[in-house]
Design an enzyme around this catalytic site. Sequence first.
Site, short mmCIF file in Angstrom:
data_model
loop_
_atom_site.label_atom_id
_atom_site.label_comp_id
_atom_site.label_asym_id
_atom_site.label_seq_id
_atom_site.Cartn_x
_atom_site.Cartn_y
_atom_site.Cartn_z
N CYS A 119 23.91 2.05 14.80
CA CYS A 119 24.14 3.05 14.08
C CYS A 119 23.27 3.57 13.14
O CYS A 119 23.76 4.86 13.53
CB CYS A 119 25.63 2.62 13.01
SG CYS A 119 27.10 1.93 14.07
N HIS A 252 25.84 7.24 6.25
CA HIS A 252 26.16 7.08 7.59
C HIS A 252 27.80 6.42 6.54
O HIS A 252 28.48 6.07 5.89
CB HIS A 252 25.90 5.78 7.76
CG HIS A 252 26.24 4.66 9.09
ND1 HIS A 252 27.32 4.97 9.96
CD2 HIS A 252 26.82 3.10 8.98
CE1 HIS A 252 27.90 4.92 10.43
NE2 HIS A 252 27.28 3.57 10.71
N ASN A 282 34.44 4.83 11.69
CA ASN A 282 32.77 4.67 11.94
C ASN A 282 32.23 5.29 13.98
O ASN A 282 32.48 4.35 14.21
CB ASN A 282 31.99 2.99 11.58
CG ASN A 282 30.62 2.66 11.87
OD1 ASN A 282 30.49 4.17 12.49
ND2 ASN A 282 30.16 1.94 11.61
C1 LIG Z 1 35.32 -5.37 7.53
C2 LIG Z 1 35.10 -5.20 6.28
C3 LIG Z 1 36.71 -3.64 6.50
C4 LIG Z 1 36.65 -6.88 5.71
O1 LIG Z 1 36.79 -6.09 4.59
P1 LIG Z 1 36.91 -7.34 3.36
O2 LIG Z 1 37.40 -6.49 1.88
O3 LIG Z 1 35.66 -7.54 3.15
O4 LIG Z 1 37.30 -8.83 3.76
P2 LIG Z 1 37.46 -10.06 4.12
O5 LIG Z 1 36.58 -9.91 5.42
O6 LIG Z 1 36.89 -10.73 3.16
O7 LIG Z 1 38.75 -10.49 4.71
C5 LIG Z 1 39.88 -10.64 3.71
C6 LIG Z 1 41.47 -10.77 4.39
O8 LIG Z 1 41.70 -9.51 4.42
C7 LIG Z 1 42.33 -10.36 6.10
N1 LIG Z 1 41.72 -8.79 6.92
C8 LIG Z 1 40.54 -8.58 7.62
N2 LIG Z 1 40.51 -7.94 8.31
C9 LIG Z 1 41.95 -7.47 8.39
C10 LIG Z 1 42.92 -6.48 9.14
N3 LIG Z 1 42.64 -5.28 9.71
N4 LIG Z 1 44.19 -6.17 8.50
C11 LIG Z 1 44.72 -7.27 7.36
N5 LIG Z 1 43.92 -7.98 7.26
C12 LIG Z 1 42.44 -7.93 7.68
C13 LIG Z 1 40.82 -11.44 6.19
O9 LIG Z 1 41.38 -12.09 7.77
C14 LIG Z 1 40.99 -11.92 4.86
O10 LIG Z 1 42.75 -12.89 4.98
P3 LIG Z 1 42.24 -14.60 4.26
O11 LIG Z 1 41.26 -13.82 2.58
O12 LIG Z 1 43.47 -14.66 4.34
O13 LIG Z 1 41.20 -15.35 5.02
C15 LIG Z 1 34.30 -5.35 5.31
O14 LIG Z 1 33.81 -6.28 5.31
C16 LIG Z 1 33.84 -3.83 5.90
O15 LIG Z 1 33.61 -3.50 5.95
N6 LIG Z 1 31.94 -4.90 6.79
C17 LIG Z 1 30.96 -3.67 7.31
C18 LIG Z 1 31.27 -3.85 8.53
C19 LIG Z 1 30.55 -2.66 8.84
O16 LIG Z 1 30.87 -1.66 7.86
N7 LIG Z 1 30.12 -2.52 9.85
C20 LIG Z 1 29.37 -1.36 11.33
C21 LIG Z 1 27.80 -1.14 10.47
S1 LIG Z 1 27.63 0.49 10.78
#
Ligand SMILES: CC(C)(COP(=O)(O)OP(=O)(O)OC[C@H]1O[C@@H](n2cnc3c(N)ncnc32)[C@H](O)[C@@H]1OP(=O)(O)O)[C@@H](O)C(=O)NCCC(=O)NCCS
Length: 334
Positions: A119, A252, A282
């Site tokens: 990205c 970004h 994204n």
């Molecule tokens: C992916 C992201 C949104 C997840 O958010 P988060 O607050 O970290 O959530 P977690 O991974 O801690 O998950 C929390 C819970 O939600 C659940 N969950 C994950 N995705 C979910 C979705 N789409 N819908 C509902 N629940 C979801 C998980 O299973 C977890 O459940 P649990 O507590 O029972 O295990 C976040 O980590 C993120 O944005 N990371 C950066 C990713 C990124 O930008 N990538 C590209 C870079 S260029």
Amino acid sequence: MIGTANGTRIGITGLGCHVPDRVLTNDELSTLVETTDEWIVERTGIRERRIAAEDEALTDIALPAAREALADAGIEPHEIDLLVCATVTPDMMFPTSSALLADELGMPDAAAYDLLAGCTGFVYAIAQAYGMLASGVSRRALVVGGDVLSKILDWHDRSTLILFGDGAGAVVMEPVQRGGFLGFELGADGGGGEHLWLPGSGSRRFDAPDGLVKMNGREVFKFATRVMVSSAEAVLATCGRTIDEVDVYVPHQANVRIIDHAARKLGVPQEKVVVNVDRYGNTSSGSIPLALADARDDGRLRDGQLVLMTGMGAGLTWGSALIEWTHDGNGVLR
Ligand SMILES: CC(C)(COP(=O)(O)OP(=O)(O)OC[C@H]1O[C@@H](n2cnc3c(N)ncnc32)[C@H](O)[C@@H]1OP(=O)(O)O)[C@@H](O)C(=O)NCCC(=O)NCCS
């Protein structure tokens, strides 16, 4: 890599973007995987994204963006002698998408190559083009950033499916009389590469690869919140500028929580931050040029303003560029 832009003044003189027509809302996604609009909005700020049609590839969405950038700069395609296309979803590995674009656009004298930096690709690409232009090797460049990540997503994996969308942007870069790029900071950490990767997409053998994006969201989140701040601070310090001098901050567009965190830590007031992740998700290499185009369209990107762009992504990579905007047609050296 970090440095000030001490060569010939090089600016952005044309800007264009394009997204596919198809809008995919969070509610629609919740019919495909176990998720809700509420969860996605709260954790990411994303409300909808654009998705390419089955027969639409990267160059199909990059072409209109490139044409708009050329028209915006008021130049003919044959006047471009360098075309860099930042993408992780080219039409195919070869011929490169940049070569295909140069042919479609009518740029017989252009060097053309694709650039892979996740990205952060667009920021890497403008830094490279700056080097070619400032040294006099190139006279005028077209830099395209775009991705169709929908083609390589696992449509059963809710952790990645909700985040990404398709889109492309393009800029014309050339010598300017005033303003232009002030400096760049770029970095990469392959040690963290497996937190966001596409196993089986190259010459390394993997057992039964599915060819789809894999991500450790929490690790990428931690990485992102760190580098979005450190990279911006580093480029500002190297260029002898302060955050208070920045008029437009173009981060970004990965997740509104990452953007808010970076803006808060850096001390950028909300009105200076460009956010469109709610509408596009994204879009990888398309993200920063799409945000630049939004800032221009809502009147925030004006001549003489100091613009800070910071990206991060797969690699893991990050990068910042600082530019004084000269996009009014009068500052162009021709
Ligand atoms: C992916 C992201 C949104 C997840 O958010 P988060 O607050 O970290 O959530 P977690 O991974 O801690 O998950 C929390 C819970 O939600 C659940 N969950 C994950 N995705 C979910 C979705 N789409 N819908 C509902 N629940 C979801 C998980 O299973 C977890 O459940 P649990 O507590 O029972 O295990 C976040 O980590 C993120 O944005 N990371 C950066 C990713 C990124 O930008 N990538 C590209 C870079 S260029």
